[in-house]
Design a protein around this motif. Structure first.
Motif, PDB file in Angstrom:
ATOM      1  N   GLN A   2       0.831  -1.193   0.000  1.00  0.00           N
ATOM      2  CA  GLN A   2       0.000   0.000   0.000  1.00  0.00           C
ATOM      3  C   GLN A   2       0.875   1.256   0.000  1.00  0.00           C
ATOM      4  OE1 GLN A   2      -2.803  -0.366   3.308  1.00  0.00           O
ATOM      5  NE2 GLN A   2      -2.565  -2.581   3.121  1.00  0.00           N
ATOM      6  N   THR A   4       0.813   5.440   0.554  1.00  0.00           N
ATOM      7  CA  THR A   4       0.113   6.629   1.017  1.00  0.00           C
ATOM      8  C   THR A   4       0.901   7.859   0.578  1.00  0.00           C
ATOM      9  OG1 THR A   4       1.256   6.864   3.137  1.00  0.00           O
ATOM     10  CG2 THR A   4      -0.593   5.300   3.042  1.00  0.00           C
ATOM     11  N   THR A  46      -2.736   1.885  -4.551  1.00  0.00           N
ATOM     12  CA  THR A  46      -2.741   3.322  -4.296  1.00  0.00           C
ATOM     13  C   THR A  46      -4.182   3.797  -4.106  1.00  0.00           C
ATOM     14  OG1 THR A  46      -2.810   3.850  -6.672  1.00  0.00           O
ATOM     15  CG2 THR A  46      -0.629   3.671  -5.648  1.00  0.00           C
ATOM     16  N   PRO A  47      -4.377   4.971  -3.509  1.00  0.00           N
ATOM     17  CA  PRO A  47      -5.742   5.497  -3.411  1.00  0.00           C
ATOM     18  C   PRO A  47      -6.328   5.742  -4.794  1.00  0.00           C
ATOM     19  CG  PRO A  47      -4.247   6.703  -1.958  1.00  0.00           C
ATOM     20  CD  PRO A  47      -3.393   5.849  -2.847  1.00  0.00           C
ATOM     21  N   PRO A 371       5.117   7.863  -3.003  1.00  0.00           N
ATOM     22  CA  PRO A 371       4.287   8.767  -2.194  1.00  0.00           C
ATOM     23  C   PRO A 371       3.992  10.089  -2.888  1.00  0.00           C
ATOM     24  CG  PRO A 371       5.909   7.696  -0.800  1.00  0.00           C
ATOM     25  CD  PRO A 371       6.261   7.346  -2.225  1.00  0.00           C
ATOM     26  N   VAL A 374       1.112   9.632  -5.172  1.00  0.00           N
ATOM     27  CA  VAL A 374      -0.161   9.626  -4.450  1.00  0.00           C
ATOM     28  C   VAL A 374      -0.568  11.040  -4.066  1.00  0.00           C
ATOM     29  CG1 VAL A 374      -1.280   8.880  -2.306  1.00  0.00           C
ATOM     30  CG2 VAL A 374       0.061   7.254  -3.655  1.00  0.00           C
ATOM     31  N   GLN A 375       0.391  11.834  -3.614  1.00  0.00           N
ATOM     32  CA  GLN A 375       0.078  13.232  -3.272  1.00  0.00           C
ATOM     33  C   GLN A 375      -0.553  13.957  -4.450  1.00  0.00           C
ATOM     34  OE1 GLN A 375       3.668  15.218  -1.970  1.00  0.00           O
ATOM     35  NE2 GLN A 375       4.167  13.587  -0.519  1.00  0.00           N
ATOM     36  N   THR A 379      -4.264  12.515  -2.889  1.00  0.00           N
ATOM     37  CA  THR A 379      -4.363  13.123  -1.566  1.00  0.00           C
ATOM     38  C   THR A 379      -4.466  14.640  -1.623  1.00  0.00           C
ATOM     39  OG1 THR A 379      -3.032  11.282  -0.702  1.00  0.00           O
ATOM     40  CG2 THR A 379      -3.323  13.196   0.720  1.00  0.00           C
ATOM     41  N   SER A 393      -7.008   8.883   0.256  1.00  0.00           N
ATOM     42  CA  SER A 393      -6.043   8.243   1.134  1.00  0.00           C
ATOM     43  C   SER A 393      -6.494   6.827   1.474  1.00  0.00           C
ATOM     44  CB  SER A 393      -5.870   9.055   2.429  1.00  0.00           C
ATOM     45  OG  SER A 393      -4.779   8.573   3.190  1.00  0.00           O
ATOM     46  N   ILE A 394      -5.548   6.007   1.889  1.00  0.00           N
ATOM     47  CA  ILE A 394      -5.849   4.659   2.371  1.00  0.00           C
ATOM     48  C   ILE A 394      -5.725   4.695   3.883  1.00  0.00           C
ATOM     49  CG2 ILE A 394      -5.225   2.213   2.291  1.00  0.00           C
ATOM     50  CD1 ILE A 394      -3.972   2.682  -0.445  1.00  0.00           C
ATOM     51  N   ALA A 395      -6.860   4.827   4.549  1.00  0.00           N
ATOM     52  CA  ALA A 395      -6.871   4.930   6.007  1.00  0.00           C
ATOM     53  C   ALA A 395      -8.269   4.596   6.504  1.00  0.00           C
ATOM     54  CB  ALA A 395      -6.468   6.336   6.448  1.00  0.00           C
ATOM     55  N   TYR A 398     -11.996   6.305   5.561  1.00  0.00           N
ATOM     56  CA  TYR A 398     -12.066   6.830   4.200  1.00  0.00           C
ATOM     57  C   TYR A 398     -12.878   5.883   3.313  1.00  0.00           C
ATOM     58  CZ  TYR A 398      -8.566  10.528   4.845  1.00  0.00           C
ATOM     59  OH  TYR A 398      -7.906  11.651   5.243  1.00  0.00           O
TER      60      TYR A 398
END
Length: 493
Positions: A2, A4, A46-47, A371, A374-375, A379, A393-395, A398
């Motif tokens: 994963q 983030t 990824t998200p 990362p 992903v930003q 994100t 995001s992966i959290a 969410y």
């Protein structure tokens, strides 16, 4: 594994999903006979992508993608949320009919979740004082886009300032298309007078300095207003340096770029040897730039954090269709100024950028980290446009919006028109090799794209997103503009 916005998590972690939300992340999560399990086979997760700059079903692009085809294309490329534009016309004195019309176009027509920005072209005092506060609170439309060019859409500096003050007070994100209208108009008149009207001259008509000047002016307006701003689809290294300088002074200036400014040059606008007008397929504004150094400058700004978001600016028109790009071919004579602006790219955005990470290239050749990918793609746009806590995001808590890529050594492909899912008759990225492509796209826990089967989601599955206040991700408000005294604004606000 994963990924983030801050790290790549250890291999072997599982993502638990319940009722469309991520419930937990852990090892050996409990399951039952009814549990649906998706094996990522060691690939990166990824998200789901958040594409915050998409044009669908707009009146000025009658041959472009509608909501069905545009959102279908999005999920096939790993994008799970799009934010498109409800565009005010000059004659519109209220935003409510604009919103009603755009809701009607999108309702039950989207494969992915979606939200709206407003394009403001007639920012009356009533709209700023009465309508925007209500629409932000009740409809969750917390962003607007402004134009400094295009005769039918451009605003003057004073109008932009009024909007900046209003949006700052409401916590709305102000997006701006920064090109100098007067520079461009003068050059176009000269080119047409001298009969230089083939598509390639579109790039000549909108030189880099027009973006450089307007970007600096836009930043100055934002500094005077002490307001956050996002400059969209930046293509010039000098203009981006203006943003970098502003960020160094802690101004809340954000920047966006797009795939075509990282992978393509103006040579494409010259078209094929047997058909110069085919270069119309690559006409967009700002235009593709001439020098590979511009591309390299943008890539550096991708890596060093200057850019906040990476969007598609999916704004296509068909090439070989009445009302499409061939509007610029009048009685057999090319007229670049009549060619509809914009390129397709919502489906190819994620794979193109992912291919420049260590997931697809040796570390020493990669242009950005995972990362950072992903930003830029998920994100940051979620935070900037009021979707934090829901998307990007992966959290736990969410939405379970995920992209499962192929494991190492699999998933590479060459981009070709016949593999894409939009309703446009070409792709500007024809022939570009990408090192991976989404294997699965998952929205709220449901697989909507399976590369083995294609688009498996339902068109009506996409939900409208009521967004909250956007966040300032770069710099801060509360500063003093250069040359002004502390508290000086209170004398004239």
């Amino acid at each position: 594994m994963q990924v983030t916005a801050s790290e790549v998590l250890p291999e072997g972690l599982e993502i638990g999903v319940k009722d469309g939300k991520i419930s937990c992340i852990g090892i050996s999560l409990p399951s039952s006979a009814s549990t649906k399990i998706v094996d990522a086979e060691g690939a990166y997760i990824t998200p789901g992508g958040v594409d915050s700059h998409v044009h669908l079903a707009q009146k000025n692009a009658p041959t472009g993608d509608g909501w069905e085809t545009g959102s279908r294309s999005a999920v096939a490329g790993g994008t799970t949320t799009i934010i498109a534009f409800a565009s005010q016309q000059r004659e519109d004195t209220s935003l409510y009919p604009v919103l009603k019309d755009y809701h009607a176009k999108a309702k039950n027509q989207s494969y992915c979740d979606y939200g709206f920005h407003f394009i403001l072209t007639n920012p009356t005092q009533n709209i700023l004082d009465q309508e925007l506060p209500v629409l932000a609170k009740e409809e969750g439309i917390t962003s607007v886009k402004l134009y400094m060019t295009y005769e039918a859409m451009k605003l003057n500096d004073r109008e932009i300032l009024h909007i900046l003050f209003t949006c700052k007070a409401l916590g709305m994100t102000t997006m701006i298309h920064a090109e100098s209208h007067d520079m461009i108009s003068l050059i176009i008149e000269g080119l047409e007078r001298n009969k230089h009207t083939e598509p390639y001259f579109h790039a000549v008509a909108r030189p880099r300095i027009a973006e450089d000047e307007a970007s600096y002016r836009a930043i100055s307006l934002a500094e005077l207003a002490d307001a956050p701003m996002l400059i969209v689809h930046m293509s010039s290294e000098v203009a981006v340096q203006h943003v970098r300088d502003a960020q160094t002074r802690l101004l809340p200036i954000h920047a966006e770029t797009c795939p075509h400014y990282l992978f393509l040059l103006s040579e494409k606008i010259k078209g094929e040897p047997h058909d110069h007008f085919s270069g119309a397929k690559h006409v967009c504004s700002p235009p593709l730039r001439h020098d590979p150094k511009d591309l390299e400058g943008l890539w550096q700004s991708i890596a060093n954090g200057t850019f906040t978001t990476f969007s598609s600016d999916h704004a296509p028109s068909k090439y070989d269709a009445v009302g499409g790009k061939r509007l610029g071919l009048m009685d057999g004579i090319p007229r670049f100024s009549k060619i509809p602006n914009g390129l397709p790219g919502v489906e190819t955005r994620m794979p193109l950028l992912f291919s420049q990470t260590p997931a697809c290239l040796p570390v020493e050749k990669a242009r950005l980290s995972l990362p950072r990918f992903v930003q830029l793609t998920a994100t940051n746009p979620a935070k900037l446009y009021g979707l934090d806590g829901m998307k990007g995001s992966i959290a736990p808590g969410y939405d379970a919006d995920l992209v499962v890529w192929h494991s190492a050594g699999r998933g590479a492909r060459t981009i070709t028109q016949n593999l894409l899912h939009h309703d446009i008759d070409y792709t500007p990225f024809e022939g570009i090799h990408v090192g991976n492509w989404p294997r699965y796209t998952i929205i709220r826990g449901n697989i909507v794209w399976d590369q083995g089967e294609g688009v498996v989601g339902e068109m009506q599955y996409g939900q409208y997103l009521k967004r909250g206040r956007g966040q300032v991700l770069t710099g801060k408000t509360g500063g003093v503009a250069r040359g002004m005294l502390e508290g000086e604004r209170k004398y004239w606000l």
